[in-house]
Design an enzyme around this catalytic site. Structure first.
Site, mmCIF file in Angstrom:
data_model
loop_
_atom_site.group_PDB
_atom_site.id
_atom_site.type_symbol
_atom_site.label_atom_id
_atom_site.label_comp_id
_atom_site.label_asym_id
_atom_site.label_seq_id
_atom_site.Cartn_x
_atom_site.Cartn_y
_atom_site.Cartn_z
ATOM 1 N N HIS A 472 0.784 -1.142 -0.102
ATOM 2 C CA HIS A 472 -0.019 0.050 -0.027
ATOM 3 C C HIS A 472 0.905 1.343 0.048
ATOM 4 O O HIS A 472 0.617 2.130 -0.942
ATOM 5 C CB HIS A 472 -0.854 0.030 1.186
ATOM 6 N N GLU A 473 1.717 1.214 0.750
ATOM 7 C CA GLU A 473 2.614 2.520 0.822
ATOM 8 C C GLU A 473 3.436 2.733 -0.136
ATOM 9 O O GLU A 473 3.818 4.002 -0.533
ATOM 10 C CB GLU A 473 3.351 2.494 2.396
ATOM 11 N N HIS A 476 1.829 4.721 -2.795
ATOM 12 C CA HIS A 476 1.816 6.172 -2.667
ATOM 13 C C HIS A 476 3.160 6.536 -3.468
ATOM 14 O O HIS A 476 3.264 7.808 -3.856
ATOM 15 C CB HIS A 476 1.928 6.374 -1.166
ATOM 16 N N HIS A 479 3.101 6.838 -6.793
ATOM 17 C CA HIS A 479 2.400 8.239 -7.082
ATOM 18 C C HIS A 479 3.081 9.354 -7.278
ATOM 19 O O HIS A 479 3.175 10.292 -7.834
ATOM 20 C CB HIS A 479 1.280 8.346 -6.284
#
Length: 686
Positions: A472-473, A476, A479
């Site tokens: 998940h991290e 980011h 992104h």
């Protein structure tokens, strides 16, 4: 206005000479921060005055682009300081943080409430249709105008003075909340004196607990530090019920009494935010915050949440009935601290999955290199090159250079995965340098987790949830790394708060993707791959526990909404009483499933950027679940899919409308159906 100069010996005085502008951590000392902050603020205010007093007619270049170029010294020191105070806080850094909070709030107001500056922005905004602007430039004008309006630029002088004072007070209180929580969390770590009280924990976990105790100066004991959410991972494996109770009670009572009591702080923050919202013309703080998000209105948020509460709670109650039966066989009446333990037992009975036994298959370094990095290499064609010549801010931190498919460098990725004193709880991504074609900068991003540090000579093993968190991290991080925009205002994760979780949630899909899992899930001792039958059982078991997970999440979300829909004059004598009443009103009160975050340790909303916005996770998950189906429909782990997702969405940051970017990938608006099916909310579990 002449800005004071900064001593050239100060590491922040000039851009870092290290690759990609990586901060020179080894050269930075505590005494460098205050003068750099002071000089940075003064320099940016001088730049703003020059823009506001420019005799030329306002246009994109001399107003908005000039603003984008301003404040680079302040950005260098602020990005470094605020990231480090989250990761390696010391009493001195906390003191500096408290000192700087009101000064930074006043600085932001000095810019956003600058009347001549706003007059120029307003003029450019009025003429944007005829100015021949490109899409990103036009969006820059529109976003700046909205930023200033929502910050109070259209208030009269008296209103602006009142707003400045409210912002100052809120900044002081949010800093107090964060510091209280960090210190209370460290103090609440559970000390166990007998190894038998840790029955059920692996040898590696017990060794880590012993090492944590020694680090605090305790020999012969075992320390169980707390992670940020209510649920603590050890609750799933500890067979000693009293240890489970102590750990749970330490978690839910954090920062709720004594010198670090956050209850009164939360009440005051919520009241001041309500006053500010009313001053700005909104009924509540929640209405003010959603005005700039993809949801658009509090009514839209309510519409989604109300659809989820009843089925989530029904599923949680059915899960509780199954757990109560399992607990009764041990002569135990199910309590909140028993939930995770008996949930694992029921999961093992129903699906033949013992998640605690899976940890040896999830060794941190292998999950990272052969799982997280491998998935990104396959989907996006990028590569990772370790940079041992570049130092992080702590010995635990590692640095990688990220290379694009053609061999060009995208930026740097820093990994900081272990829990320690001075590091706030939870997991997050942050940026030290953001990509911008205007400024010629490439991204430097970091991921932080709070995995218990292994004892010397042992390997760090992850739970299945921690594997998901790592993926998940890293979503980011991608992104930020893939950002390809002109203006800093739009770089990387600079998107609406209720959209920012979407790309990271999508990246979680690769954790259990067959081609990825079979590349990283090997037993750390035997080298055996994870049995495909176990993998199938994990997939089958995924919806078990979704009642609990969704209910605890909704509890926190609805609590957030309740705090931020109060009126300025609402009297709240007790944060605890308010919380109990709010959960009852929302129909989500269930003693066996407390909120994921209770008020006094709800860092996201009282010391972070998610006030009235914790709904964002499930709002984004609608898009995430729908996008996962898009990947599957189009052949899954294919470079063509990755290229589309990167080019049309990840690289665009805030330079395009977020939902338009989603539609550009998916071909339509988001459908909540995949989310409801994923969480088992389209039916009731058996």
């Amino acid at each position: 206005m002449t800005a004071p100069s900064l001593d050239p010996a100060n590491p922040f005085a000039a851009p870092s000479s290290l690759p990609f502008g990586l901060p020179p951590f080894a050269a930075i000392r505590d005494e460098h921060y205050a003068p750099a902050f002071e000089a940075g603020r003064a320099q940016q205010l001088a730049e703003v005055e020059a823009i506001a007093s420019d005799p030329r007619p306002p246009d994109l270049e001399n107003t908005l682009v000039a603003l984008e170029r301003s404040g680079q010294l302040l950005e260098r020191v602020a990005a470094t300081f605020y990231n480090l105070v989250s990761s390696v806080a010391t009493p001195e850094l906390r003191r500096i943080e408290a000192e700087q909070a009101p000064l930074m709030a006043a600085h932001r107001d000095a810019i956003r409430l600058h009347r001549p500056l706003f007059a120029r922005i307003d003029a450019v905004h009025r003429g944007r249709e005829s100015a021949g602007l490109g899409p990103e430039s036009r969006r820059l004008v529109e976003r700046y105008h909205l930023d200033f309006v929502l910050a109070g630029a259209q208030l009269d002088p008296a209103g602006q003075d009142q707003l400045r004072e409210l912002n100052r007070e809120i900044s002081v209180l949010t800093t107090t909340f964060q510091q209280n929580l960090q210190q209370a969390t460290e103090a609440a770590a559970v000390l166990v004196t007998e190894e038998a009280q840790l029955a059920g924990m692996s040898g590696e976990a017990r060794n880590a607990a012993a090492a944590a105790a020694r680090a605090r100066g305790v020999d012969g004991g075992y320390l169980l530090p707390l992670v940020l959410p209510t649920s603590q991972p050890a609750l799933a494996v500890l067979s000693d019920r009293d240890t489970r109770r102590r750990l749970f009670e330490a978690s839910v009572s954090r920062a709720s009494a004594g010198e670090h009591d956050n209850g009164p702080v939360a009440v005051q923050i919520a009241r001041l935010r309500a006053c500010r919202a009313r001053l700005l013309g909104f009924a509540t703080h929640a209405d003010a915050m959603v005005a700039d998000q993809t949801a658009g209105s509090s009514a839209a948020v309510d519409g989604l949440l109300s659809r989820l509460v009843a089925p989530a709670l029904a599923n949680a109650r059915m899960e509780a009935a199954a757990l109560a039966q399992a607990a009764a066989r041990d002569g135990v009446e199910l309590a909140p601290w028993d939930w995770a333990y008996y949930s694992e037992r029921v999961r093992a009975e129903r699906y033949a999955v013992d998640t605690a036994a899976l940890r040896p298959y999830f060794e941190l370094d292998r999950v990272l290199a052969d799982g997280v990095f491998h998935a990104a290499e396959q989907v996006y064609g990028i590569r990772f090159r370790r940079r041992p010549d570049l130092s992080g801010y702590h010995p635990d931190v590692r640095v990688w250079e990220v290379l694009d498919g053609d061999g060009t460098s995208l930026g740097l990725y820093l990994g900081d995965y272990f829990a320690r004193d001075g590091k706030r709880g939870g997991a997050w991504m942050n940026s030290y340098v953001e990509q911008s074609a205007l400024l010629g900068t490439r991204p430097v991003v970091a991921n932080n987790l709070n995995v218990p540090a292994p004892a010397a000579g042992e390997k760090a093993l992850l739970t299945l949830d921690e594997v998901d968190t790592l993926f998940h991290e890293f979503g980011h991080a991608l992104h930020g790394l893939f950002s390809d925009v002109t203006y800093p205002r739009f770089s990387g994760t600079s998107v609406p708060r209720d959209f920012v979780e979407f790309p990271s949630q999508v990246n979680e899909m690769w954790a259990m993707w067959p081609e990825v899992l079979q590349h990283y899930a090997f037993h750390t001792v035997t080298g055996e791959p994870l049995d495909p039958a176990v993998v199938e059982a994990i997939r089958a078991a995924r919806q078990w526990g979704e009642g609990h997970a969704t209910t605890e999440y909704l509890g926190a979300t609805l609590l957030d909404q309740a705090w931020h829909r109060i009126g300025p004059d609402e009297e709240i004598r007790s944060a605890t009483d308010f919380e109990v009443a709010a959960l009852e009103r929302a129909g989500i009160a269930f003693d066996l499933v407390p909120p994921r975050y209770r008020t006094t340790y709800f860092q996201h909303i009282f010391a972070g950027a998610y006030s009235a916005g914790y709904y964002s996770y499930i709002w984004s998950e609608v898009l995430d679940a729908d996008t996962v189906e898009w990947f599957r429909e189009n052949g899954g782990m294919r470079r063509e899919n990755g290229d589309v997702f990167r080019r049309r969405l990840l690289s665009r940051g805030g330079a395009v409308d977020s939902l338009a970017a989603f539609r550009d990938v998916r071909g339509r608006d988001g459908d909540p159906g995949p989310l409801l099916r994923r969480r088992g909310l389209d039916r009731t579990v058996a």
